[in-house]
Design an enzyme around this catalytic site. Structure first.
Site, PDB file in Angstrom:
ATOM      1  N   GLY A 156     -22.865  14.502  67.512  1.00  0.00           N
ATOM      2  CA  GLY A 156     -22.150  15.679  67.060  1.00  0.00           C
ATOM      3  C   GLY A 156     -22.415  16.843  67.991  1.00  0.00           C
ATOM      4  NE  ARG A 240     -31.672  18.056  56.795  1.00  0.00           N
ATOM      5  CZ  ARG A 240     -31.443  19.070  57.611  1.00  0.00           C
ATOM      6  NH1 ARG A 240     -31.982  19.058  58.823  1.00  0.00           N
ATOM      7  NH2 ARG A 240     -30.694  20.098  57.232  1.00  0.00           N
ATOM      8  CD  GLU A 269     -38.808  18.199  56.365  1.00  0.00           C
ATOM      9  OE1 GLU A 269     -38.163  19.263  56.347  1.00  0.00           O
ATOM     10  OE2 GLU A 269     -38.911  17.473  57.378  1.00  0.00           O
ATOM     11  CG  HIS A 287     -37.306  21.091  59.192  1.00  0.00           C
ATOM     12  ND1 HIS A 287     -36.912  20.308  58.137  1.00  0.00           N
ATOM     13  CD2 HIS A 287     -36.167  21.427  59.847  1.00  0.00           C
ATOM     14  CE1 HIS A 287     -35.585  20.175  58.148  1.00  0.00           C
ATOM     15  NE2 HIS A 287     -35.117  20.851  59.182  1.00  0.00           N
TER      16      HIS A 287
END
Length: 333
Positions: A156, A240, A269, A287
């Site tokens: 993407g 993710r 997480e 993250h």
């Protein structure tokens, strides 16, 4: 007419909360308390809209407890915290924040790749521990980035950004795997070649994961896939948690089945699999791929823009499900 009632579920930039207050009756969370699902549902019971940050689960039980809720604006490009089908069935609009974080996240993905390949975390820990007392020919010798093969799973916007950095900046050969092939023009722009997943895993020196999390993408990389990679290869996950089987990865790293990994996201997480904390050949970050002040502000403003546009009748700017018909009445009326 009274203002729509909005819940801001996590702490965000105070001036953006002030901006929301110009349009809405806002309940915010400046202390940044992590609410349980029951606590979140209680606070949403009388709200018309919500500003979320990706860690609040929006599902059928919560929607049933929040009959007025019309829109949830996620301050994230990912929205795996949304049960989109349940939201659509309940007439609740979901939105996300695409585009505004693409280049920043691609920058970070490439930085994490470089830190992993060149063993920066290992060498810093070594230096800080006072162990550096001489030079040696193989001290923290890692792998090259320039001229190597970069494999990207998930092509993407962010994947394309990483491909451009690798191909144009470091002379890398870029191969990619995606649900659908890019147009010839985009492939040429990224200097990228479409290959099957097995070929990518077998040939890439560096594998970067940039796929959204869905049931279908759960454990895209597990023990079988790690076994297909080169023992000299690195694996980077900025997608993710759950895309990688973290337990299997820890075993592969410990046993030298791959050279190293760089992870910005984790299963469960903010908890991290304990075995990942005990292997030296992994770079771990909490993250933060989109974490620059300009980008996080742009994300927060876009989430706010979605709420404002929805309630003033223009419709959401970046919807993730089919727009609902009206923003003027609670679902229960």
């Amino acid at each position: 007419m009274s203002k729509p009632r909005i819940l801001v579920a996590r702490a965000i930039f105070p001036d953006i909360v002030d901006r929301l207050r110009q349009h809405f009756d806002v309940q915010d969370n400046p202390e940044d308390v992590i609410w349980s699902p029951a606590e979140l549902a209680e606070r949403l019971a009388d709200k018309d809209g919500a500003f979320t940050t990706g860690s609040q689960r929006i599902d059928a039980p919560l929607l049933a407890a929040a009959p007025r809720l019309r829109i949830v604006a996620n301050m994230a490009v990912g929205y795996n915290n949304f049960d989109v089908d349940a939201m659509t069935a309940a007439g609740v609009q979901g939105t996300n924040t695409p585009d505004v974080l693409t280049e920043t996240t691609a920058d970070f993905g490439f930085a994490l790749l470089m830190a992993t390949a060149r063993r920066m975390t290992e060498s810093e820990h070594y230096l800080r521990a006072g162990k550096w007392n001489k030079w040696s020919y193989d001290m923290f010798a890692g792998s090259d980035i320039h001229g190597s093969t970069l494999g990207i799973i998930g092509m993407g916007r962010i994947g394309q950004g990483i491909a451009r950095r690798g191909a144009h900046g470091f002379g890398m050969k870029v191969v990619y795997h995606n649900r659908s092939r890019l147009s010839p023009a985009l492939e040429a722009e990224c200097k990228a070649t479409y290959v099957g997943k097995e070929e990518l895993l077998r040939t890439a020196d560096h594998v970067v994961l940039v796929v959204p999390y869905t049931a279908a993408s759960h454990h895209t990389i597990g023990a079988a896939e790690l076994a297909q990679m080169k023992p000299t290869a690195t694996l980077i996950n900025i997608a993710r948690g759950g895309i990688v089987d973290d337990a299997a990865l820890a075993v592969a790293l410990r046993e030298g089945r791959i050279a190293a990994a760089g992870l910005d996201v984790f299963e469960g997480e903010p908890s991290v699999h304990p075995d990942l904390l005990t292997v030296p050949n992994v770079v771990l970050t909490p993250h933060i791929a989109s974490a620059t002040v300009p980008t996080r502000r742009a994300m927060a403003n876009l989430a706010a823009d979605n709420l404002i546009a929805f309630f003033d009748g223009r419709g959401p700017l970046t919807p993730v499900n089919q727009p609902v018909s009206t923003a003027t009445a609670p679902r229960g009326t």
